[in-house]
Motif scaffolding. Structure first.
Motif, PDB file in Angstrom:
ATOM      1  N   ALA A   1     -46.129 -15.263  29.879  1.00  0.00           N
ATOM      2  CA  ALA A   1     -45.279 -15.960  28.802  1.00  0.00           C
ATOM      3  C   ALA A   1     -45.201 -17.450  29.116  1.00  0.00           C
ATOM      4  O   ALA A   1     -45.096 -18.139  28.018  1.00  0.00           O
ATOM      5  CB  ALA A   1     -44.318 -15.213  28.428  1.00  0.00           C
TER       6      ALA A   1
ATOM      7  N   GLU B   1     -34.412 -22.987  17.600  1.00  0.00           N
ATOM      8  CA  GLU B   1     -34.652 -23.018  15.981  1.00  0.00           C
ATOM      9  C   GLU B   1     -33.112 -23.030  15.506  1.00  0.00           C
ATOM     10  O   GLU B   1     -33.030 -22.065  14.216  1.00  0.00           O
ATOM     11  CB  GLU B   1     -35.376 -21.972  15.660  1.00  0.00           C
ATOM     12  CG  GLU B   1     -36.735 -21.971  16.373  1.00  0.00           C
ATOM     13  CD  GLU B   1     -37.774 -21.116  15.460  1.00  0.00           C
ATOM     14  OE1 GLU B   1     -37.727 -21.044  14.359  1.00  0.00           O
ATOM     15  OE2 GLU B   1     -38.823 -20.627  16.096  1.00  0.00           O
TER      16      GLU B   1
ATOM     17  N   GLY C   1     -44.192 -18.853  24.070  1.00  0.00           N
ATOM     18  CA  GLY C   1     -43.254 -19.255  25.112  1.00  0.00           C
ATOM     19  C   GLY C   1     -42.118 -19.941  25.153  1.00  0.00           C
ATOM     20  O   GLY C   1     -41.383 -20.080  26.146  1.00  0.00           O
TER      21      GLY C   1
ATOM     22  N   THR D   1     -38.734 -17.970  25.641  1.00  0.00           N
ATOM     23  CA  THR D   1     -38.992 -17.391  27.104  1.00  0.00           C
ATOM     24  C   THR D   1     -38.455 -18.600  28.136  1.00  0.00           C
ATOM     25  O   THR D   1     -37.619 -18.472  29.075  1.00  0.00           O
ATOM     26  CB  THR D   1     -40.351 -16.991  27.530  1.00  0.00           C
ATOM     27  OG1 THR D   1     -40.587 -16.038  26.738  1.00  0.00           O
ATOM     28  CG2 THR D   1     -40.182 -16.491  29.039  1.00  0.00           C
TER      29      THR D   1
HETATM   30  N1  LIG Z   1     -39.275  -8.840  27.131  1.00  0.00           N
HETATM   31  C1  LIG Z   1     -40.505  -9.130  26.849  1.00  0.00           C
HETATM   32  N2  LIG Z   1     -41.330  -8.237  27.236  1.00  0.00           N
HETATM   33  C2  LIG Z   1     -42.742  -8.382  27.123  1.00  0.00           C
HETATM   34  N3  LIG Z   1     -43.183  -9.624  26.694  1.00  0.00           N
HETATM   35  C3  LIG Z   1     -42.263 -10.534  25.910  1.00  0.00           C
HETATM   36  C4  LIG Z   1     -41.076 -10.311  25.888  1.00  0.00           C
HETATM   37  N4  LIG Z   1     -40.160 -11.258  25.391  1.00  0.00           N
HETATM   38  C5  LIG Z   1     -41.316 -12.085  24.790  1.00  0.00           C
HETATM   39  N5  LIG Z   1     -42.706 -11.531  25.276  1.00  0.00           N
HETATM   40  C6  LIG Z   1     -43.952 -12.264  25.078  1.00  0.00           C
HETATM   41  O1  LIG Z   1     -43.787 -13.435  25.623  1.00  0.00           O
HETATM   42  C7  LIG Z   1     -44.549 -14.455  24.917  1.00  0.00           C
HETATM   43  C8  LIG Z   1     -43.724 -15.565  24.620  1.00  0.00           C
HETATM   44  O2  LIG Z   1     -42.734 -15.092  23.840  1.00  0.00           O
HETATM   45  P1  LIG Z   1     -41.435 -16.074  23.249  1.00  0.00           P
HETATM   46  O3  LIG Z   1     -40.302 -15.318  22.583  1.00  0.00           O
HETATM   47  O4  LIG Z   1     -40.978 -17.052  24.235  1.00  0.00           O
HETATM   48  O5  LIG Z   1     -42.274 -16.933  22.095  1.00  0.00           O
HETATM   49  P2  LIG Z   1     -41.694 -18.300  21.069  1.00  0.00           P
HETATM   50  O6  LIG Z   1     -42.587 -19.288  21.330  1.00  0.00           O
HETATM   51  O7  LIG Z   1     -40.255 -18.303  21.277  1.00  0.00           O
HETATM   52  O8  LIG Z   1     -42.072 -17.572  19.482  1.00  0.00           O
HETATM   53  P3  LIG Z   1     -41.460 -17.724  18.374  1.00  0.00           P
HETATM   54  O9  LIG Z   1     -41.836 -18.736  17.819  1.00  0.00           O
HETATM   55  O10 LIG Z   1     -42.155 -16.481  17.516  1.00  0.00           O
HETATM   56  O11 LIG Z   1     -39.999 -17.533  18.479  1.00  0.00           O
HETATM   57  C9  LIG Z   1     -44.726 -13.649  23.665  1.00  0.00           C
HETATM   58  O12 LIG Z   1     -46.402 -13.040  23.818  1.00  0.00           O
HETATM   59  C10 LIG Z   1     -44.082 -12.183  23.536  1.00  0.00           C
HETATM   60  O13 LIG Z   1     -44.680 -11.285  23.040  1.00  0.00           O
END
Ligand SMILES: Nc1ncnc2c1ncn2[C@@H]1O[C@H](COP(=O)(O)OP(=O)(O)OP(=O)(O)O)[C@@H](O)[C@H]1O
Ligand SMILES: [Mg+2]
Length: 384
Positions: free
Chosen positions: A18, A163, A41, A44
């Motif tokens: 991620a 955000e 990501g 994360t």
């Molecule tokens: N607990 C988890 N277990 C498995 N995969 C996860 C978990 N949390 C997030 N992911 C995956 O990790 C990747 C990154 O997720 P993340 O939430 O960091 O994205 P983001 O950039 O914050 O997205 P958004 O803009 O939609 O908030 C995604 O593909 C998501 O599906």
């Protein structure tokens, strides 16, 4: 201040990282924006900084200390966190939500009361009206503002904001962004700020980190990303209207004409009217004795009158500040259909004027599409 070294996150049961091998350094007192498409990501990465998500490999340092060596509870007390889903405690009032961490830190009630009111004012919600409401009695945008207030409650040196203005309508968002930047220029927190919105990234970020599928694609100042996108992905992301976006980076000060012609309220009507006729001016700014803008007079108002100019001065309803973003100023001029806007400082002192000509010059000439080079702008809107 915050340093990531080769940080990777692979969630259990998945095989695609991620967050993938990210190196990043956020300087003290700086807003570092994380941007990228949904799922790239961002959240994360942010949640690894306050240890809400364990790192798979790599190291994160805060003030040169490995975060794994800091007690997670202690760590989170020093890091304000406004989460993406707002996450207010539903059974607690706005007051209690904001007061959560101050209470943990055993602040006195009076100090908490004052802080809650201060923060509510900061996020533009009337304390008397909102203090005792429950989250279900708030709109999405209001709840989000309470989330931001809660993250700031104990004035932590580091803030993680996922955000934070995402659920707020564009007009209120601009107000909050401006307010937030004004405060940040005084308090200088170290902030990691996630957004989807490239305009917000350009406006808020001292530096922007663009992520794609867990990898860092480009890290640099907004200026660098706009003028020197590293590859097609960055170009596509920042958009074809880069020249217009650059307005987000410019301040009113960069384009205004300084020392505009003006008179004083104690000046004699007949001589001012005479001077206006000679110079072909229909309209003239009027200052008070301390050179604060009092308003304006028109030649017609002064016609056949006598006495002091102050008696015929009309107030200026719309002004801008020199440090305000040029795009906001332009949008005000378009909204109110005015060809000129006056810039005054916080004390109301006359600083300059913006007119559509200077703006057109700035938009048209700062970016040379063929040469691909940004021009430099000096005060007064002259292009070097
Ligand atoms: N607990 C988890 N277990 C498995 N995969 C996860 C978990 N949390 C997030 N992911 C995956 O990790 C990747 C990154 O997720 P993340 O939430 O960091 O994205 P983001 O950039 O914050 O997205 P958004 O803009 O939609 O908030 C995604 O593909 C998501 O599906
Ligand atoms: Mg997210």
């Amino acid at each position: 201040m915050i340093r990531l070294e080769k940080v990777t996150k692979i969630y259990p049961g998945t095989n695609v990282p991620a967050v993938n091998d990210v190196d990043l350094e956020v300087q003290k007192g700086e807003i570092c924006v994380l941007i990228g498409s949904s799922g790239c990501g961002k959240t994360t990465l942010m949640r690894m900084i306050n240890r809400l998500i364990p790192i798979t490999s790599g190291t994160i340092y805060i003030d040169d200390q490995n975060i794994l060596d800091i007690d997670p509870i202690e760590l989170r007390r020093h890091i304000g966190y406004a989460i993406q889903q707002i996450g207010l405690f539903p059974h607690m009032t706005v007051y209690d939500n904001i007061a959560t961490v101050p209470r943990l830190l055993k602040w006195e009630k009076k100090r908490i009361d004052e802080r809650v009111d201060e923060l509510l004012n900061l996020v533009q919600l009337e304390p008397a009206q909102f203090r005792h409401r429950y989250p279900r009695e708030l709109s999405g945008g209001q709840a989000q503002r309470i989330g931001v207030a809660r993250a700031m409650a104990t004035d932590p040196p580091v803030m993680l904001m996922d955000e934070p203005f995402g659920a707020i309508d564009p007009i209120n968002r601009e107000v909050l962004q401006d307010e937030f930047l004004k405060i940040q220029s005084q308090i200088k927190k170290t902030i990691v700020f996630i957004t989807h919105d490239i305009h917000e990234a350009i406006k808020m970020g001292d530096r922007i980190t663009l992520l794609d599928a867990g990898r860092l694609v480009q890290f640099g100042t907004p200026e660098e990303l706009l003028t020197n996108p590293k590859n097609q992905f960055v170009k596509d992301f920042v958009g074809a209207d880069r020249a217009l976006k650059r307005l987000d980076l410019l301040k009113v000060r960069d384009a205004m004409l300084e020392n505009p012609v003006h008179c004083h309220e104690s000046d004699d009507v007949a001589s001012v009217a005479q001077a206006m006729r000679e110079k072909g001016l229909n309209f003239l700014l009027v200052n008070d004795p301390r050179d604060r803008l009092k308003g304006y007079v028109t030649l017609r108002d002064l016609y056949d009158q006598s006495g002091k100019v102050g008696d015929f001065t009309k107030p200026m309803t719309l002004t801008v500040r020199p440090e305000q973003n040029l795009k906001d100023a332009l949008s005000k001029m378009l909204t109110f259909d005015i060809g000129i806007v006056v810039a005054v400082d916080n004390d109301g002192k006359l600083m300059g004027v913006l007119n559509t000509m200077t703006l057109a010059q700035v938009v048209g000439q700062t970016y040379d599409e063929h040469g691909g080079r940004w021009g430099k702008i000096t005060a007064g809107g002259k292009i070097l």
